[in-house]
Design a protein around this motif. Structure first.
Motif, PDB file in Angstrom:
ATOM      1  N   ALA A  90       0.734  -1.297   0.081  1.00 30.10           N
ATOM      2  CA  ALA A  90      -0.453   0.032  -0.397  1.00 30.10           C
ATOM      3  C   ALA A  90       1.318   1.526   0.007  1.00 30.10           C
TER       4      ALA A  90
ATOM      5  N   ASP B 238       2.165   6.895  -6.461  1.00 30.32           N
ATOM      6  CA  ASP B 238       1.475   7.718  -6.612  1.00 30.32           C
ATOM      7  C   ASP B 238       1.516   9.166  -7.082  1.00 30.32           C
TER       8      ASP B 238
ATOM      9  N   ASN C  94      -5.758   0.500   7.805  1.00 31.37           N
ATOM     10  CA  ASN C  94      -6.563   0.680   6.717  1.00 31.37           C
ATOM     11  C   ASN C  94      -5.816   0.840   5.247  1.00 31.37           C
TER      12      ASN C  94
ATOM     13  N   GLN D 298      -6.285   1.499   2.067  1.00 31.55           N
ATOM     14  CA  GLN D 298      -6.055   2.875   1.297  1.00 31.55           C
ATOM     15  C   GLN D 298      -5.636   3.945   2.470  1.00 31.55           C
TER      16      GLN D 298
ATOM     17  N   ARG E 185      -2.206   4.243   2.323  1.00 29.45           N
ATOM     18  CA  ARG E 185      -1.843   4.682   0.220  1.00 29.45           C
ATOM     19  C   ARG E 185      -1.884   6.081   0.850  1.00 29.45           C
ATOM     20  N   ALA E 186      -2.853   6.946   1.595  1.00 31.32           N
ATOM     21  CA  ALA E 186      -2.979   8.127   1.007  1.00 31.32           C
ATOM     22  C   ALA E 186      -2.374   8.751   1.915  1.00 31.32           C
TER      23      ALA E 186
END
Lengths: 134, 343
Positions: free
Chosen positions: B27, B34, B287, B289, B292-293
């Motif tokens: 992740a 990104d 979590n 997601q 990752r963010a």
């Protein structure tokens, strides 16, 4: 009144420790605090854990003949050793700590410093280690 | 420039159903992807930390026991923490990844480090594994720097208090430990009254926050309480125990931060570090997601890359705890100084 704190993780060994501590508290006219350490992954909420422990305390009181008012439940976050050591401090101010020989993770404890041995090393009050049934 | 340590071979440290799992590393890698950093990423292969490097912070007997336990097949160490046959090797490489990143940053004199390995480390004590952690990776790196004559600030924004790091450097005046965390929560330590040992009074700073606290409160806590300590300490290196489990979507805790809040925190921390003297160590965050963010938010912010951020959070409880923490800390320091004066 003297306070005895006993570690309780619902394992057989911790039940044996609780029975021993209850008998000791009854004989010596002590208060008894049932102590449960909550890890990161404990599924129950803090309130549910406290309710479960209070129920276990009520069972213990009934089984041992110790007055209900003498038995208290204490849930705290942390590893078992740190939580038991904090029981020496106010407000619990336990003057005796009681634990079972082995909790749920006995095989690791033999190698990686069991709670009971670590407590015995660091506690500033007497520690009783109660063997479970083998 | 991003100096990326790891991930190396961590996949065999895994227990079915456990939230501290290999996908966490994937992740974060996706989050770095990104950012589209291209040639700005310098990958550093993890190396195995030596026994001498590990015994700066861990008991030799514990290292022996942990190795033996793993080679016997591993298993559950406690309710939270597991090890597998490979975990001893994985953990030494994880600690070594931090050392490799430090050495590369030192050589380059520029860039930001991110130690992307697992298991995490900040709960690991000198003599015991706990809280998913086997070896204290950030502490091993800090001790490595202290041995070179550096002054190290460790900033820990994982949602859980880094009891292991605090304990290891409790009486070490060359390391400043700053932690924000939810309280009450595991491991139960981290009150403002914990200020460091007699030789290091004030070198431990705890910023506990109640469940539901939002980014505005945590940012204020850092700006009002941590900034003066960081400025007075004068760190030559800043290491960050970067746990992302304070995110509002994390399943293991109840703070309400967003990736935008992690960006703000990271900007604050980076402002206290010189070029090539800042390294992040992955701690919690479960979590995928959110992880990752949030990791992308950290690195995008400190590297000046374009990154999509969630809106910063505000309005949660805890504002009053900042003043309470300040008073409790001042009182503890006064009492400790009085005790010291009497001794």
């Amino acid at each position: 009144m003297t306070t005895v704190a006993v570690g309780f993780d619902y394992s057989e060994d911790s039940r044996a420790a609780a029975d021993w501590a209850a008998a000791y508290a009854r004989e010596r006219d002590c208060a008894l605090v049932l102590v449960h350490a909550m890890g990161i992954l404990e599924q129950a909420s803090f309130e549910d854990a406290r309710a479960s422990l209070a129920a276990a305390g009520a069972d213990l009181a009934a089984r041992s003949g110790l007055a209900d008012a003498r038995v208290h439940a204490h849930v705290d976050y942390g590893d078992a050793c740190s939580v038991m050591l904090r029981c020496i401090e106010a407000p619990i101010s336990a003057s005796l700590l009681v634990v079972g020989t082995r909790g749920h993770h006995a095989h690791a404890g033999l190698l990686l410093g069991s709670t009971s041995l670590e407590l015995a090393e660091h506690a500033l009050v007497p520690v009783v280690i109660v063997p479970g049934q083998r | 420039m991003l100096v990326l340590g790891g991930p190396g071979s961590h996949e065999s440290h895994e227990e079915e159903g456990h939230p501290e799992r290999p996908e966490r590393v994937s992740a974060v890698l996706a989050g770095i992807g990104d950012l589209d950093l291209g040639s700005e990423v310098v990958r550093v292969a993890p190396r195995e930390a030596t026994r001498a490097e590990l015994t700066r912070v861990h008991d030799g007997s514990y290292l022996d026991e942990l190795g033996a336990f793993c080679y016997a097949g591993g298993g559950d160490i406690d309710e939270d923490t597991y090890a597998t046959f490979d975990s001893w090797s994985v953990a030494r490489h994880t600690a070594g990844a931090g050392l490799a990143v430090i050495d590369e940053l030192s050589r380059a004199g520029d860039g930001v480090g991110f130690v992307l390995t697992r298991p995490p480390g900040h709960h690991a004590l000198a003599g015991r594994a706990m809280g998913f952690c086997l070896l204290n990776n950030a502490a091993v790196a800090a001790a490595h720097l202290v041995a070179r004559g550096e002054r190290v600030a460790i900033v820990d924004f994982d949602v859980h208090h880094g009891n292991g790091t605090q304990s290891i450097f409790w009486n070490e005046p060359r390391v400043l430990y700053v932690s924000s965390h939810q309280m009450p929560l595991f491991p139960g330590s981290g009150t403002p009254g914990e200020v460091g040992g007699p030789d290091a009074l004030g070198a431990t700073l705890n910023l506990p926050l109640p469940a539901g606290a939002t980014g505005d409160v945590i940012q204020r806590a850092y700006e009002e309480l941590a900034a003066p300590s960081l400025e007075a300490f004068g760190a030559t290196w800043v290491l960050v125990s970067a746990g992302y489990d304070a995110h509002r979507s994390d399943p293991l805790a109840d703070l309400k931060l967003t990736s935008g809040d992690f960006a703000g925190l990271s900007r604050f921390i980076a402002s206290h570090a010189g070029p090539g003297r800042l390294a992040f160590f992955l701690e919690g965050g479960y979590n995928l997601q959110a992880l990752r963010a949030s990791a992308a938010a950290t690195l995008g912010t400190v590297l000046g890359a374009n990154v999509a951020l969630e809106e910063r959070s505000s309005g949660g409880p805890g504002a009053e705890t900042i003043e309470r923490a300040r008073r409790a800390r001042d009182r503890a320091l006064e009492e400790a100084h009085e005790l010291g004066g009497r001794a």
